[in-house]
Design an enzyme around this catalytic site. Structure first.
Site, PDB file in Angstrom:
ATOM      1  N   LYS A 263       0.660  -1.151  -0.034  1.00 60.80           N
ATOM      2  CA  LYS A 263      -0.038  -0.182  -0.081  1.00 60.80           C
ATOM      3  C   LYS A 263       1.098   1.442   0.104  1.00 60.80           C
ATOM      4  O   LYS A 263       1.196   1.477   1.113  1.00 60.80           O
ATOM      5  CB  LYS A 263      -0.908   0.186   1.317  1.00 60.80           C
ATOM      6  CG  LYS A 263      -2.162   1.041   0.967  1.00 60.80           C
ATOM      7  CD  LYS A 263      -2.650   1.655   2.376  1.00 60.80           C
ATOM      8  CE  LYS A 263      -1.676   2.864   2.749  1.00 60.80           C
ATOM      9  NZ  LYS A 263      -1.744   4.159   1.791  1.00 60.80           N
TER      10      LYS A 263
ATOM     11  N   GLU B  79       9.390   1.815  11.223  1.00 61.45           N
ATOM     12  CA  GLU B  79      10.162   2.718  11.111  1.00 61.45           C
ATOM     13  C   GLU B  79       9.765   4.065  10.910  1.00 61.45           C
ATOM     14  O   GLU B  79       8.938   4.430   9.944  1.00 61.45           O
ATOM     15  CB  GLU B  79      11.506   2.585   9.750  1.00 61.45           C
ATOM     16  CG  GLU B  79      12.214   1.396  10.087  1.00 61.45           C
ATOM     17  CD  GLU B  79      12.924   1.269  11.381  1.00 61.45           C
ATOM     18  OE1 GLU B  79      13.161   2.615  11.791  1.00 61.45           O
ATOM     19  OE2 GLU B  79      13.414   0.324  11.762  1.00 61.45           O
TER      20      GLU B  79
ATOM     21  N   CYS C  19      13.540  11.459   6.497  1.00 65.12           N
ATOM     22  CA  CYS C  19      13.297  10.953   8.121  1.00 65.12           C
ATOM     23  C   CYS C  19      14.522  11.030   8.800  1.00 65.12           C
ATOM     24  O   CYS C  19      14.596  11.325   9.946  1.00 65.12           O
ATOM     25  CB  CYS C  19      12.727   9.533   8.257  1.00 65.12           C
ATOM     26  SG  CYS C  19      13.667   8.100   7.373  1.00 65.12           S
TER      27      CYS C  19
ATOM     28  N   GLU D 259       9.446  16.757  14.903  1.00 64.62           N
ATOM     29  CA  GLU D 259       9.834  16.713  13.640  1.00 64.62           C
ATOM     30  C   GLU D 259       9.144  17.940  12.585  1.00 64.62           C
ATOM     31  O   GLU D 259       7.998  17.924  12.777  1.00 64.62           O
ATOM     32  CB  GLU D 259       9.708  15.329  13.179  1.00 64.62           C
ATOM     33  CG  GLU D 259      10.003  15.136  11.719  1.00 64.62           C
ATOM     34  CD  GLU D 259      10.027  13.371  11.337  1.00 64.62           C
ATOM     35  OE1 GLU D 259      11.035  12.994  10.808  1.00 64.62           O
ATOM     36  OE2 GLU D 259       8.928  12.968  11.703  1.00 64.62           O
TER      37      GLU D 259
END
Length: 481
Positions: free
Chosen positions: A173, A248, A282, A382
Site C-alpha cells: 500500500k 520505522e 526521516c 519533527e
C-alpha cells in the site's frame, strides 16, 4: 492516465469507482494522473490473491526467485530515465535526487537477487551419534508493506525485494500522493515475470486500505514506514493477531559541531543533511548542536550556505525543489511561525516563494534559526521541511545531553577532529545510525538501518542481511539416521 491497482496479476480499478489526482508540487496545475481510492474489499481481494500464490512462490527455489528479482532490477535500470522523470514531477525531488533514488531501487533488487540463493540455514554439531542437527530458514507467508511518499520507489524496493527473495508474497500500500511512481514500479515487477498474486498493489487511505491489510488474519507480517502517530496505530491494530511488525518512523536528527571541527566542512555536512530533498527525509538534520566557541562562526557560515542554494522546479535540477504538497508546505510555515514566537532568531529564509516560476508550486526558502533553546518546539518536533535549528552548548557533555534529549533516535552525526569525542559520540548517542564527520542522511544498502526510542518499534532492522531476518522464521531440524 488512470493508475490501476495490481491484484492477482490483473490491473483493475477500485470497486469504489473513485480516484484521486496526483499533481506536480512544482506546478499544481499539472496532473500526472489519477490513482484509485480503494475500498477495504479491494484490500481483501489483494490478500486473497497473495494467499493463493503463496505456496507456489514459497516452493520456488531461491536461485530461481533471485533470477526473477534480477530481471526486475534490469527493467528498473532500462526504465530509469522515465522513472526519474515521473519521480521529479510527482514528488518534487531535483533530477539528481530522483535519479539517485531510482538507482538505489535498482541496486537493492540486484543485491537481494544474489542473496536469494543463500537463504538456507546452518549445520550444527549434534550431541548424538548418527544424527544431524541443522536449521532451516522459511518465509513468514503474507506480508503487508505500507510505504510513504518521500522515498516512493526506494522504500518499497527495500521492503519488497527481501520479502520476495525470502519466499513471501506481498501486498503493497503506497502513499496515494506517490501513486504514479508506485504504479511504474509495480509495472516493472509485473513485466519482469513476478508470478500473479506474488506481488500486489492497492492504493487508498490508511484508515480504509491500510487498516484492512493490517487487521486481516491471513496477513503474517506488517512492515511500515511513516509517521509516529500512524505507526503506533498500525502496531496496535496488528497486536491482537500477534503479527510480526516492523516500524520505522520519524526523527529529530542532530549534528554535533565540536570546537575542533573545521567550520566550512561542518556547514557543508549540516547543510546537505538539512536542505537536501527539501528536508523531507526521516534522517534529515534538523538540529545543529554547536560548541559556543565556534557558534557565531558556524551560524554565519551555515546562513551563507542556505542563502546560496538555488530553489526551483526539480526538472531544472536546482539545489532544492518544492515541498511535496500544500499540506507539507503549510506545516513547515507553521513551524517557522512557532520558532519566531518561541524567541529563536531567524537568520535567513522563512518565507514562501510565490513569484514567477514559484507561483503555482509549494516552495519555501531554506530556513535557519539560531539561539534555539533545546526545549523549544522547533528543537523537539519533527518538521519535515528545510528548517534548521542551531543550538549553542558549553561543552561536549552538554552537546550529548541535548542530542539525546528528544523522543526520537533515528540518525545522528558529529563533526570533530577529536578521536575521543568521536568514540564517545558513537558509544553514547541514542540513535540507530551514528555517523562521524558525515551528514545524517544517506544510507548504505548492505548494512542495517533503523531507529531507537520513538523512531522505531526496535524489533527488526531493514536492509542488508538484517533486512531478511524480518521476513523469515527459523525451523530447527533434528535428524537421527
Amino acid at each position: 492516465m488512470e493508475y490501476l491497482n495490481l491484484i492477482g496479476g490483473e490491473w483493475v480499478a477500485s470497486g469504489s469507482g473513485n480516484t484521486t489526482a496526483t499533481r506536480n508540487p512544482a506546478d499544481n496545475r499539472e496532473t500526472l494522473g489519477t490513482v484509485q481510492e480503494s475500498t477495504s474489499e479491494d484490500a481483501i481481494q489483494a490478500v486473497e490473491a497473495a494467499v493463493a500464490a503463496q505456496q507456489d512462490w514459497r516452493a520456488t527455489p531461491g536461485p530461481s526467485r533471485g533470477a526473477v528479482l534480477r530481471e526486475v532490477a534490469q527493467l528498473l535500470e532500462a526504465r530509469k530515465p522515465d522513472l526519474t522523470e515521473t519521480l521529479v514531477r510527482e514528488e518534487g525531488k531535483t533530477r539528481a535526487e530522483a535519479a539517485g533514488e531510482v538507482q538505489r531501487a535498482i541496486d537493492i533488487f540486484y543485491y537481494y537477487a544474489s542473496k536469494a540463493a543463500d537463504l538456507n540455514g546452518e549445520v550444527k554439531a549434534s550431541s548424538s551419534r548418527d544424527a544431524t542437527l541443522r536449521t532451516k530458514v522459511e518465509p513468514l507467508g503474507v506480508v503487508t508493506a505500507i510505504t510513504p511518499w518521500n522515498y516512493p520507489i526506494a522504500i518499497p524496493a527495500w521492503k519488497v525485494a527481501p520479502a520476495l527473495a525470502a519466499g513471501n508474497v506481498v501486498v503493497l500500500k503506497p502513499a496515494s500522493m506517490a501513486g504514479a511512481i508506485a504504479h511504474d514500479f509495480a509495472r516493472c515487477l509485473d513485466d519482469a515475470g513476478v508470478p500473479d498474486g506474488v506481488f500486489n498493489v492497492v492504493t487508498g487511505s490508511g484508515s480504509t486500505v491500510g487498516d484492512a491489510l493490517v487487521t486481516d488474519k491471513r496477513v503474517d507480517a506488517v512492515s511500515f514506514t511513516g509517521s509516529e502517530h500512524v505507526g503506533n496505530i498500525v502496531y496496535q491494530n496488528a497486536a491482537p493477531d500477534q503479527k510480526r511488525v516492523q516500524l520505522e518512523m520519524g526523527g529529530k536528527n542532530p549534528t554535533v559541531i565540536s570546537d575542533s571541527a573545521d567550520i566550512d566542512e561542518a556547514a557543508t555536512i549540516v547543510g546537505t543533511g538539512a536542505f537536501g530533498t527539501t528536508g523531507q527525509s526521516c534522517t534529515a538534520c534538523s538540529r545543529a548542536i554547536v560548541h559556543e566557541d565556534v557558534f557565531d562562526e558556524f551560524v554565519a557560515t551555515i546562513t551563507n550556505y542556505a542563502e546560496t542554494l538555488a530553489v526551483g522546479p526539480g526538472v531544472d535540477d536546482p539545489d532544492m525543489g518544492p515541498q511535496a504538497s500544500e499540506t507539507e508546505l503549510e506545516s513547515t510555515l507553521n513551524y517557522i511561525e512557532i520558532g519566531k514566537r518561541e524567541g529563536a532568531t531567524l537568520e535567513t529564509g522563512g518565507e514562501r516563494l510565490t513569484e514567477g516560476d514559484y507561483a503555482e508550486g509549494y516552495f519555501v526558502e531554506p530556513t535557519v534559526f539560531s539561539d534555539v533553546e533545546p526545549d523549544m518546539r522547533i528543537a523537539q518536533e519533527e518538521i519535515f521541511g528545510p528548517v534548521l535549528a542551531v543550538i549553542p552548548v558549553a561543552d561536549f557533555d552538554e552537546a550529548l545531553d541535548v542530542a539525546n534529549g528528544v523522543e526520537q533516535g533515528l540518525s545522528a552525526s558529529v563533526v570533530t577532529d577529536d578521536l575521543t569525542e568521536a568514540h564517545r559520540f558513537v558509544d553514547e548517542i541514542e540513535a540507530g545510525v551514528a555517523k562521524v564527520n558525515e551528514k545524517t542522511t544517506g544510507l548504505e544498502l548492505h548494512v542495517p538501518f533503523g531507529g531507537m526510542k520513538a523512531s522505531s518499534s526496535e524489533t527488526y532492522r531493514e536492509q542488508g542481511d538484517a533486512g531478511l531476518n524480518f521476513y523469515t522464521i527459523t525451523k530447527t531440524v533434528y535428524l537421527n539416521y
